[in-house]
Design an enzyme around this catalytic site. Structure first.
Site, PDB file in Angstrom:
ATOM      1  N   HIS A  65       0.846  -1.201   0.000  1.00 13.45           N
ATOM      2  CA  HIS A  65       0.000   0.000   0.000  1.00 13.45           C
ATOM      3  C   HIS A  65       0.878   1.246   0.000  1.00 13.45           C
ATOM      4  CE1 HIS A  65       0.852  -1.049   4.205  1.00 13.45           C
ATOM      5  NE2 HIS A  65       0.860   0.254   4.433  1.00 13.45           N
ATOM      6  N   CYS A 185       1.792   4.440  21.737  1.00 12.41           N
ATOM      7  CA  CYS A 185       3.135   4.787  22.172  1.00 12.41           C
ATOM      8  C   CYS A 185       3.324   6.286  21.984  1.00 12.41           C
ATOM      9  CB  CYS A 185       4.185   4.009  21.378  1.00 12.41           C
ATOM     10  SG  CYS A 185       4.268   4.416  19.620  1.00 12.41           S
TER      11      CYS A 185
END
Length: 670
Positions: A65, A185
């Protein structure tokens, strides 16, 4: 996904044998469908994305992609291979290949397609239907989530009847254990998605249905409320505060850092099942996470959870501060490159700007960057408070951070102000109020009272002592020389390389960046040492895969080529795939290299005024030749160690007869 794929974009007999050939074959269908304007340009963009990290998923799936200026509209093409194509997945080649194309700048479309498809691919019935489909129109409709054309329904019904009945019988006999998870994160890029994939893969191996919400850098798509309601347990693997936590109330909860989600997902799933069996229900508040467990008795585990939450609060502030650091710091660095360091002292460009003078443009860049840097401490404080108590804490957090600058408390003052603001708001939220006041509490009462309280504490109580501590720290950094400077460089190098983008890495980076808000010779040396050490892990892995190819798998060698660019750009996360595959040999090796580089950088007196940029900001580095020498030395040390350790393992495996034909699949225990 109603307009993403048509029958013309489906190839049920994909003859390609390599991932490049597969991408070309599917891309040619996009060109024929007038979705892509330039075949070669688009394929170059696909290849560039593939070089960053393999796009193969467990279960025989490949999802190449990219975003590209050659794409007219978001498009999805599908190919089914009989022989299988290597997309770098751990379990082997892919037979289901999805090529996703999105226009440049279409972040939302690109991520929506990718996340929506990834969730559907977790459904075994969906992938089985893709493998069994015989008509492109039926398969395209299936991927779009629609009913297949009427003339094809009967054939597909008969083909799936036996599988459906068998699956229903199995489901009736034993419904799967269901877990919903959230991963996040500080930067919201590498660790977030690695933890999600690791949890999902462990769930498949354990026969557990795991659905993950990734709260990444491009935002997040909330889990379906019905999925959350049906879940038997919840896992949070996060280093920043989970958003909208109240959705998970009343569920058994496992609350850990994001690295645990990557390294030990099976243990987390087992812990979630244990808590569900024991009926341990977590009391989740919008401001505190896992506040207590079933019986409410405090234990040593509660203190451990507090430590995790404190780290999460701090990382939340750092994650929102980083974009200001990157934008402001690079603008300032560019201004110095154009106009020299004296450009920082010129008068405002609002009063004097000459269009054809380079110094005016340099001054403009410097003053824009300085304006961005002026937000560092308020943003840090504001989002630490936000991580603790959500939106009501933003105002007192920003106010406290601004006051920290006013009283010269600096970076440390911002940390304290954020924690104070969050604590004050959490305390106010615990006070019972009449129902008529609840509507105005978060928008008026809490910001008003909390801002006044935090302002009083920062101006009158803690501001001046923190400012004195900040000044003492600055004087200490400026006075560092000889062995003291080298020891600090070793410590910073070890921190940067231990978790490669994780909490320790971010603490060291935040410490260095905090010094740039009011730069001194000592703080500039720290910034140089931190960036140099952070470049070592990916550069060392790139070099190791070049000089000893036989010690690495094909996928690792491909990652090694990308690691050259990532390391040169100061993207430490480029070494994560290597550390995840062989942590006991890779992590100690790169830590040793980072320590050498940090020590040499401090010993050489190298300085740096830019917070990021890698080798591309070498002109802004004090003692640039010695600085590059320090990076090269650390890279060589790390490379030599990882080659030695991996070579020793391979030799032991060959002696035991366990090595594969190319030495890439060794079964000797770590």
């Amino acid at each position: 996904m109603s307009e993403l794929i048509t029958a013309e974009l489906v190839d049920l007999d994909l003859s390609a044998t390599t991932k490049d050939a597969a991408a070309r074959s599917l891309a040619e269908r996009m060109v024929a469908a007038h979705r892509v304007t330039d075949l070669e340009g688009f394929l170059a963009d696909v290849a560039a994305r593939e070089a960053q990290m393999p796009t193969g998923l467990d279960g025989g799936i490949g999802i190449p992609h990219c975003r590209s200026e050659h794409v007219i509209a978001p498009t999805l093409a599908f190919g089914r291979s009989g022989a299988g194509i290597d997309f770098g997945a751990a379990d082997g080649p892919a037979d289901l290949v999805f090529l996703i194309a999105a226009p440049s700048g279409a972040d939302d479309e690109h991520l929506t397609i990718l996340s929506g498809l990834a969730r559907r691919l977790m459904d075994a019935e969906f992938t089985a239907a893709l493998r069994a489909g015989t008509d492109p129109r039926t398969v395209a409709a299936l991927i779009r989530g629609e009913e297949p054309p009427e003339e094809n329904q009967e054939q597909e019904r008969e083909q799936a009847k036996t599988e459906t009945e068998t699956g229903a019988a199995v489901a009736a006999a034993s419904a799967p254990f269901r877990i919903v998870a959230v991963t996040s994160c500080p930067t919201g890029i590498a660790h977030t998605y690695m933890a999600a994939e690791s949890l999902a893969a462990a769930g498949r191996a354990e026969g557990v249905e795991v659905t993950v919400e990734t709260q990444g850098s491009a935002g997040f798509e909330k889990l379906d409320p019905a999925v959350v309601a049906a879940a038997d347990a919840v896992i949070w693997a996060h280093d920043v505060e989970v958003r909208e936590k109240s959705r998970f109330r009343g569920k058994p909860l496992v609350d850990v850092g994001v690295k645990a989600g990557i390294n030990r997902p099976a243990e987390l799933i087992a812990e979630a099942r244990r808590k569900a069996e024991l009926g341990e229900i977590a009391a989740v508040s919008e401001s505190g996470g896992d506040m207590e467990t079933g019986d409410g008795n405090e234990s040593s585990a509660d203190h451990a959870r507090f430590g995790v939450r404190l780290r999460t609060y701090l990382m939340s502030g750092v994650s929102y501060m980083v974009p200001f650091v990157a934008a402001g710091g690079l603008l300032i660095a560019l201004s110095f490159a154009i106009g020299g360091y004296e450009i920082a002292s010129v008068k405002s460009v609002a009063d004097h700007f000459v269009w054809d003078e380079a110094d005016s443009w340099a001054a403009l860049l410097n003053q824009i960057g300085s304006a961005a840097f002026g937000f560092l401490v308020p943003v840090l404080a504001g989002y630490i408070a936000y991580g603790m108590a959500d939106r009501p804490a933003l105002v007192p957090g920003f106010v406290g951070g601004a006051i920290a600058l006013t009283v010269n408390a600096g970076f440390l003052g911002g940390l304290v102000a954020g924690l104070l603001a969050g604590a004050v708001v959490m305390a106010i939220q615990r006070v019972p109020v009449h129902a008529t006041l609840r509507g105005i509490m978060p928008v008026l009462v809490i910001p008003l009272i909390a801002s006044a309280t935090v302002g009083f504490l920062m101006f009158i109580v803690v501001g001046k002592p923190i400012a004195s501590l900040q000044n003492a720290l600055t004087d200490w950094l400026n006075g560092l020389s000889g062995s003291n400077a080298v020891i600090l460089g070793v410590v910073l190098g070890l921190m940067m390389c231990f978790d490669m983008g994780g909490p320790l890495n971010k603490v060291a980076y935040a410490f260095a960046v905090g010094g740039l808000a009011d730069p001194t010779p000592g703080s500039l040396k720290v910034m140089a040492a931190v960036m140099a050490a952070g470049m070592v892990p990916p550069l060392a892995m790139a070099l190791a895969t070049t000089v000893r190819k036989r010690l690495f798998t094909k996928t690792e060698r491909e990652n090694g080529r990308a690691a050259w660019v990532l390391g040169a750009s100061f993207i430490t996360e480029g070494a994560i795939p290597f550390a995840a595959a062989d942590p006991l040999r890779v992590i100690p090796s790169v830590m040793a290299g980072g320590a050498v580089t940090g020590a040499l950088s401090m010993a050489f007196g190298a300085t740096l005024r830019a917070p990021h940029g890698g080798v591309f900001v070498v002109p802004l580095i004090g003692e640039p030749f010695l600085y590059l020498l320090a990076i090269a030395a650390g890279t060589l040390v790390a490379t030599a160690l990882v080659v030695l350790l991996k070579g020793t393992r391979r030799a032991a495996a060959e002696a035991a007869g366990d090595a594969g034909p190319d030495g890439s699949r060794v079964t000797v225990a770590a």
